[in-house]
Design a protein around this motif. Structure first.
Motif, short mmCIF file in Angstrom:
data_model
loop_
_atom_site.label_atom_id
_atom_site.label_comp_id
_atom_site.label_asym_id
_atom_site.label_seq_id
_atom_site.Cartn_x
_atom_site.Cartn_y
_atom_site.Cartn_z
N LYS A 259 0.83 -1.21 0.00
CA LYS A 259 0.00 0.00 0.00
C LYS A 259 0.86 1.26 0.00
O LYS A 259 0.54 2.25 -0.65
N SER A 260 1.96 1.22 0.75
CA SER A 260 2.74 2.45 0.78
C SER A 260 3.45 2.68 -0.56
O SER A 260 3.49 3.81 -1.06
N MET A 261 3.92 1.61 -1.22
CA MET A 261 4.53 1.80 -2.56
C MET A 261 3.47 2.24 -3.56
O MET A 261 3.70 3.10 -4.40
N PHE A 262 2.28 1.63 -3.46
CA PHE A 262 1.22 1.91 -4.43
C PHE A 262 0.74 3.36 -4.33
O PHE A 262 0.63 4.07 -5.33
N THR A 263 0.48 3.81 -3.10
CA THR A 263 -0.07 5.16 -2.97
C THR A 263 0.98 6.22 -3.37
O THR A 263 0.65 7.22 -4.00
N GLU A 264 2.23 5.92 -3.07
CA GLU A 264 3.30 6.86 -3.48
C GLU A 264 3.39 6.92 -5.01
O GLU A 264 3.48 8.00 -5.61
N MET A 265 3.34 5.76 -5.65
CA MET A 265 3.43 5.72 -7.11
C MET A 265 2.23 6.41 -7.76
O MET A 265 2.38 7.13 -8.76
#
Ligand code: BDR
Ligand code: CA
Length: 317
Positions: free
Chosen positions: A302-308
């Motif tokens: 989730k943290s990689m996805f929302t940042e991307m």
């Protein structure tokens, strides 16, 4: 260099997968192939092109694929994705938005890419497996020269979503799914076992609306529809499942998954049609096993996805 082809049936979470793949630095996205799935082919094709234009990447090639399963027909009810596959925001495609006649097909494009990039090529599928089954039928040995195939599909340890036992992409074309699962491909399945553990929330999509970009606003509208559908069908979940982008994550950050190998097949008729299960007929000495994701570090994803998504929808800034 790693190369990726994304094979979609756009679809709202396919839209997320496209955005997530566009921003990745570890892969070069060679192109996108599109089939029927969440909507008829002319709509999934138009949706895909529309999203690429919105995100400022009209140069990414999109190739049309199958318009129906290998056997039988596909019907549409608009649940989860809308009748147009785009939250009913885009409606009927105009004539010039449909796939051009005589355009290179998805199967031809994937085949050419395998010939050129071989083991450096990753194929990520987020729709029915019809195109891949057609490719296998035409070029069985070349398909095994691919680096890897990662497919969003299946429900091994949990209930289905298309029926109590079957996941939608697998059930959309059980003959194709069976051909793919039994082909001995270097295949990884990212199924409901993990995708229902990675949920996007109402709060998270609001930040997209506030970005002040056309892409951020459109994605927020798409996801508003999808979240409402999730609320209607799964009121006990605190968001909507990130099925398709999680398959892209399996290419870019496989370390966040726990996987186990299985020889798999799929039930092609009867009361459990579309259920994936251990293939008792498999030649355990010969065929390659499918890696199935059974656990995911959803916090890390989730943290990689929302940042991307902030990066891509904010105009790659
Ligand atoms: C799969 O089916 C579709 O609803 C989604 O786009 C995803 O690919 C989930 O079962
Ligand atoms: Ca999909």
């Amino acid at each position: 260099m790693n190369y990726m082809i994304l094979s979609v049936d756009t679809g709202i979470d396919d839209a997320l997968a496209i955005a997530y793949a566009l921003g990745q630095k570890t892969y070069r996205l060679l192109g996108i192939t599109v089939s029927y799935g969440m909507a008829p082919l002319e709509k999934t094709y138009r949706n895909t092109r529309h999203l690429l234009n919105l995100m400022g990447h009209p140069e990414v090639p999109v190739y049309p694929g199958s318009s129906a399963p290998l056997q039988g027909i596909r019907t549409y009810n608009g649940d989860f994705h809308g009748m147009d596959g785009a939250a009913n925001l885009l409606g009927e495609p105009a004539w010039e938005e449909r796939p051009p006649e005589h355009m290179k097909s998805s199967v031809a494009f994937i085949h050419e890419s395998i010939e050129r990039y071989g083991r450096d090529l990753t194929l990520v599928t987020t729709g029915p497996l019809t195109d891949l089954a057609r490719l296998l039928n035409l070029y069985p040995s070349q398909c095994r020269a691919l680096g890897q195939v990662i497919s969003m599909g299946g429900a091994l340890t949990c209930p289905g979503n298309s029926s109590p036992v079957a996941e939608a992409n697998i059930k959309a074309d059980v003959a194709a799914s069976k051909a793919v699962l039994e082909a001995g491909l270097p295949l990884t399945l990212i199924g409901l076992d993990v995708t229902r553990k990675t949920l996007l929330t109402w709060e998270e999509i609001q930040t997209w609306k506030n970005m002040g970009t056309a892409a951020g606003s459109f994605y927020c509208d798409l996801l508003t529809f999808y979240l409402n559908e999730y609320r209607r069908f799964y009121p006990y979940l605190q968001g909507c499942a990130l099925h398709d982008p999680l398959a892209v994550a399996a290419a870019c950050c496989p370390q966040i998954f726990t996987m186990l190998p299985f020889h798999l097949t799929v039930c092609t008729d009867g009361p459990v049609i579309g259920r994936i299960t251990e293939n008792l007929m498999a030649d355990h000495g010969g065929t390659e096993e499918t890696m199935v994701a059974l656990k995911v570090d959803s916090h890390a994803f989730k943290s990689m996805f929302t940042e991307m998504m902030s990066y891509v929808l904010g105009g790659f800034a």
